[in-house]
Design an enzyme around this catalytic site. Sequence first.
Site, short mmCIF file in Angstrom:
data_model
loop_
_atom_site.label_atom_id
_atom_site.label_comp_id
_atom_site.label_asym_id
_atom_site.label_seq_id
_atom_site.Cartn_x
_atom_site.Cartn_y
_atom_site.Cartn_z
N ARG A 1 0.84 -1.21 0.00
CA ARG A 1 0.00 0.00 0.00
C ARG A 1 0.88 1.26 0.00
O ARG A 1 0.55 2.25 -0.67
CB ARG A 1 -0.95 -0.01 1.20
CG ARG A 1 -1.93 1.18 1.17
CD ARG A 1 -3.02 1.08 2.22
NE ARG A 1 -2.49 1.21 3.57
CZ ARG A 1 -3.22 1.11 4.68
NH1 ARG A 1 -4.53 0.88 4.60
NH2 ARG A 1 -2.67 1.24 5.86
N LYS B 1 -2.46 7.14 1.31
CA LYS B 1 -2.20 7.39 2.74
C LYS B 1 -1.06 8.40 2.82
O LYS B 1 0.11 8.06 2.93
CB LYS B 1 -1.86 6.06 3.44
CG LYS B 1 -2.07 6.12 4.94
CD LYS B 1 -2.16 4.74 5.53
CE LYS B 1 -2.05 4.75 7.04
NZ LYS B 1 -3.07 5.53 7.73
N GLU C 1 -15.95 7.04 5.98
CA GLU C 1 -15.16 6.32 7.00
C GLU C 1 -15.07 7.22 8.23
O GLU C 1 -15.72 8.26 8.30
CB GLU C 1 -13.78 5.97 6.46
CG GLU C 1 -12.95 7.18 6.06
CD GLU C 1 -11.53 6.83 5.59
OE1 GLU C 1 -11.06 5.72 5.90
OE2 GLU C 1 -10.92 7.68 4.93
N1 PMP Z 1 -9.07 5.22 7.47
C1 PMP Z 1 -8.13 6.14 7.76
C2 PMP Z 1 -8.37 7.55 7.36
C3 PMP Z 1 -6.94 5.76 8.39
O1 PMP Z 1 -6.00 6.66 8.65
C4 PMP Z 1 -6.76 4.41 8.74
C5 PMP Z 1 -5.47 3.96 9.40
N2 PMP Z 1 -5.35 4.45 10.70
C6 PMP Z 1 -7.78 3.49 8.46
C7 PMP Z 1 -8.91 3.93 7.80
C8 PMP Z 1 -7.64 2.05 8.81
O2 PMP Z 1 -6.70 1.44 7.95
P1 PMP Z 1 -5.76 0.25 8.42
O3 PMP Z 1 -6.67 -0.88 8.81
O4 PMP Z 1 -4.93 -0.07 7.24
O5 PMP Z 1 -4.98 0.75 9.59
#
Ligand code: PMP
Length: 291
Positions: A52, A151, A184
């Site tokens: 990622r 990200k 989200e």
């Molecule tokens: N959404 C956002 C905006 C995030 O920053 C994160 C990670 N903290 C997630 C969702 C969750 O992603 P992951 O399971 O890969 O940590």
Amino acid sequence: MSASIYIDGKYFEPANATVSVFDHGFLYGDGVFEGIRFYNKRIFKLNEHIQRLFNSAKVIMLEVPLTADALSAAVVTTVKNSGLADGYIRLIVSRGTGDLGLDPRKCKKASIVIIPSELKMYPKELYDNGISLITVPTRRNINESLNPRIKSLNYLNNILAKIEAVQLGYEEAILLNHDGYVAECTGDNIFYVTGGVLYTPASHYGALKGITRDVIIDLAKEQHITVVEAATTRYDLYTADECFLTGTGAEVIPVAKIDARVIGTGGPGGMTRKLIDAFKKLVAREGVAVA
Ligand code: PMP
């Protein structure tokens, strides 16, 4: 903890682990990152996080100065050096140092930082009884401006939403996208259960494609649960039987209330409990070994 923070191939003690004020990550938020967990000296889903990170870097045309294998090895060594058995890793690739001015061509080489740390999750009480969420006015960035699947070091969209939630006395916020669909939370993905089916907003509605989200989708499918990546409105959340959040830091956390509506029975639901259980079993047996 000593000499444990990796900066461009060298290790520094936390007090001496500094980057330049001319780093474009600092000046402009120009860079990408990952948050990764390790459990009992095993790094969970390391390859997925590295993949990622490389995808995020590719989209912003940032050349990571190590191969994926070399970067993974650097993460493993950093965790090993930390002496920690359980914790969290922040892996950052910034555009690097350059003169003032947005143009990435000013930066000759990207910079890599790896910070291992002890973990701070939400308080236990929230895992036992569920977290309360609030929908905030700030909307998720639109895909065409800054795709939430990147990200990036530019988290102001999420930080504004977090500030709004905290001002209102909540730990976590729901962000809607520009069209009013649920995207989200500020640092977590959202799932809900209605009529035995597990739903989560599809990532093109403005969600990061969370690694934990993918793990939960796989675990649900293994349990023959139907999973739907859907367009989600607040009505869908308010009327759901169960709701929970997923994230590397938070793991899986039940949701008790959304915008003052009690979700289901108001505590962790049956499917949520089953998936939390399966998740815990998975992290105990999987991961890239450090020792
Ligand atoms: N959404 C956002 C905006 C995030 O920053 C994160 C990670 N903290 C997630 C969702 C969750 O992603 P992951 O399971 O890969 O940590």
